[in-house]
Design a protein around this motif. Sequence first.
Motif, PDB file in Angstrom:
ATOM      1  N   SER A 179      25.020  -8.790  83.306  1.00  0.00           N
ATOM      2  CA  SER A 179      23.712  -9.276  82.862  1.00  0.00           C
ATOM      3  C   SER A 179      22.575  -8.324  83.209  1.00  0.00           C
ATOM      4  O   SER A 179      21.488  -8.418  82.640  1.00  0.00           O
ATOM      5  N   ASP A 180      22.812  -7.398  84.154  1.00  0.00           N
ATOM      6  CA  ASP A 180      21.763  -6.448  84.547  1.00  0.00           C
ATOM      7  C   ASP A 180      21.551  -5.348  83.517  1.00  0.00           C
ATOM      8  O   ASP A 180      20.499  -4.703  83.499  1.00  0.00           O
ATOM      9  N   LEU A 181      22.560  -5.095  82.690  1.00  0.00           N
ATOM     10  CA  LEU A 181      22.525  -3.918  81.829  1.00  0.00           C
ATOM     11  C   LEU A 181      21.311  -3.894  80.915  1.00  0.00           C
ATOM     12  O   LEU A 181      20.624  -2.865  80.794  1.00  0.00           O
ATOM     13  N   LEU A 182      21.028  -5.011  80.254  1.00  0.00           N
ATOM     14  CA  LEU A 182      19.887  -5.055  79.335  1.00  0.00           C
ATOM     15  C   LEU A 182      18.559  -4.922  80.073  1.00  0.00           C
ATOM     16  O   LEU A 182      17.659  -4.205  79.623  1.00  0.00           O
ATOM     17  N   VAL A 183      18.439  -5.611  81.208  1.00  0.00           N
ATOM     18  CA  VAL A 183      17.182  -5.582  81.956  1.00  0.00           C
ATOM     19  C   VAL A 183      16.885  -4.169  82.449  1.00  0.00           C
ATOM     20  O   VAL A 183      15.765  -3.668  82.300  1.00  0.00           O
ATOM     21  N   ARG A 184      17.899  -3.500  83.022  1.00  0.00           N
ATOM     22  CA  ARG A 184      17.676  -2.168  83.567  1.00  0.00           C
ATOM     23  C   ARG A 184      17.450  -1.134  82.465  1.00  0.00           C
ATOM     24  O   ARG A 184      16.638  -0.210  82.616  1.00  0.00           O
ATOM     25  N   ALA A 185      18.141  -1.282  81.333  1.00  0.00           N
ATOM     26  CA  ALA A 185      17.922  -0.368  80.214  1.00  0.00           C
ATOM     27  C   ALA A 185      16.506  -0.529  79.667  1.00  0.00           C
ATOM     28  O   ALA A 185      15.827   0.457  79.337  1.00  0.00           O
ATOM     29  N   THR A 186      16.051  -1.768  79.566  1.00  0.00           N
ATOM     30  CA  THR A 186      14.681  -2.030  79.099  1.00  0.00           C
ATOM     31  C   THR A 186      13.663  -1.407  80.051  1.00  0.00           C
ATOM     32  O   THR A 186      12.664  -0.810  79.609  1.00  0.00           O
ATOM     33  N   GLU A 187      13.903  -1.514  81.336  1.00  0.00           N
ATOM     34  CA  GLU A 187      12.983  -0.962  82.335  1.00  0.00           C
ATOM     35  C   GLU A 187      12.816   0.545  82.183  1.00  0.00           C
ATOM     36  O   GLU A 187      11.695   1.056  82.229  1.00  0.00           O
ATOM     37  N   ILE A 188      13.934   1.278  82.005  1.00  0.00           N
ATOM     38  CA  ILE A 188      13.793   2.735  81.921  1.00  0.00           C
ATOM     39  C   ILE A 188      13.134   3.168  80.614  1.00  0.00           C
ATOM     40  O   ILE A 188      12.446   4.194  80.564  1.00  0.00           O
ATOM     41  N   ILE A 189      13.328   2.393  79.548  1.00  0.00           N
ATOM     42  CA  ILE A 189      12.631   2.716  78.294  1.00  0.00           C
ATOM     43  C   ILE A 189      11.133   2.525  78.473  1.00  0.00           C
ATOM     44  O   ILE A 189      10.316   3.341  78.013  1.00  0.00           O
ATOM     45  N   GLU A 190      10.746   1.473  79.157  1.00  0.00           N
ATOM     46  CA  GLU A 190       9.333   1.172  79.345  1.00  0.00           C
ATOM     47  C   GLU A 190       8.644   2.135  80.316  1.00  0.00           C
ATOM     48  O   GLU A 190       7.461   2.443  80.159  1.00  0.00           O
TER      49      GLU A 190
END
Length: 619
Positions: A179-190
Amino acid sequence: MARLNSDQVAAATHKGGHAIVLAGPGTGKTSTLIARHAFLCSTGVDPDGIVAISFTKDSVEEIRKRLGERASSRAWIGTFHALCLRLLKRFNVEARLSKNFKVLDPSDQRSLFIKLGIDWDQDDGDLSDIIGRWKDSLVTPDEADAEATRKANSVLRKAAAHYAHYEEALERLGHLDFSDLLVRATEIIEKSEKVKSFIRERMPHFLVDEFQDVNRTQVQFLFAVTSVGSNLWAVADDDQAIYGWRGGKVEYTVNFRKYFPNAKQYFLMTNYRCDPAVIATANTIIANNKVRVAKNLKPGRQHKQNNIVRVRSFATDREEAEWLARVLKRMMDEGANPREIGVLFRTASVTAQLQQAMEKHNVPFALSGTASFWELPEVQAMTDLLVAIERGDPSKAGRFKGARDLVETMKGSSPIETAMAVARVIGDNPIQGLASERQATWIDTCYALADIMKEYETAEAFKAHVVEMSARATAENAGISVTTIHSSKGLEWRQVFVIGCEASMMPHHRAEDIEEERRLFYVAITRTKGAVDLSTARTRFGRAQTPSPFLAEVSKAPNGAFKFIGDDWNTAAKPQPVSQGRAQPVAGSQKSTPVSSGPVKTYILADGRRSLIPPEERD
């Protein structure tokens, strides 16, 4: 694109900006997505720069197969989680992760729980699943605790405390879970200019299949990639959004152009699967929903005699099961391919009598979408308690509240005397940590089993029956598809039967979102290439029933599209509409889950980006 119709061509050749393609069942959405990919390539877009996302590994493999040579090993094709994992591995430094960071699977999570000394009773549900549902809805440990406190749910309060402990451990170890994958990927894009540049230059186009199933973290990820310049082209059907109980929100599709400004909207409404009579009935039913985009399916072929929606009423669920087993046996004897017949149901509880009848008539079947009725944990719990009562052994009663007292009170009693009491003890104490959809079906299973228990003279004889039926169900791997409606989405058969069409089952008596229940009914009806047979019983689980209110909506379809069979559809037995006895849902309401699911709202950040998280709550 010669094989596409004009609507499909228009959607596939969309130029500039975002687009939502509303594609009804059987309208060729995957073909249109593949055509969209081909069109982009024809305009000079590098195939490796087109991101194609779907929700299951099977659908991803289907897309890869149909893309052929355009699906190179470098192409970004996969599920949301697989693509985010690939992105995090490429930019592990920006994500503050080691080069070989680990993603914990459920087995790894359980091992970590043990190392952390987390004391969790599996009878309270799957802790990994509970935490995952919180994460998928962007609920922090503190928010989870506050929600559990508000609901006075001690099990979820304990889970929230473990969630906090677990998150601290993940951070310390440098690991992630699924479940962390989407949250962490979104963070680095932002947050990372390097990642933003990569997305902008190397991933200019995102094609998303089954958009109606997206949850909060997935939409947040799409906000991030579109904020840096990528174009989003999504295929969805708001009328087939059936996963609200696990975080999906139909509003993301219905309000797509508000979330992604200036998006173009396309419609694929020519259905090539169903008969015009079935389509007319499906349109009549789904038009009753309020939270949807107004539209109607159109038939892509001519009507064939008898390809209609037929409705039958039976005195009991046993009579329904016996009738269906005989019909299926006759169809197979006449040469029907069992793999082209689907038997659909709302919950596994209605399959107990059917599984027995199909075994009796030697009708092979393949069960999917649920465990066999006979292997469900509540079935095992009730069987154990029944045996404990007969033996007078409280130590074998199990941990359910009131079980030991029941053994002491009724020890030595026969199943016919104890079945209903056993059903109440187990049925009134479902596992609290289960997903709401599964928890809602627990008590149905208990009463279905009690009705069968009463047929046996001894608890030991009943236990032997459960063991035998469980072994048979496990051995079945081919034959007629017997599946939940949820698992039927995307599939089709030449003939479809939908059993258990009662007011307590469709809509399910514990459902909060009646519109999602109606969408389930719509999905079931639109799986057929030929006729669809709906059946209802006046007595199920030994309890009086009334027909589903959705059958009243069937009766509003054009003449000739449906037929109520039998002479017992008198005024008292006729199905009543939802408004009589069932409250209509508040627009956008969802089934209850152990997370906050309030109204969907978009926040505009200082730099103009869109977010589902209020600015004051962001890092």
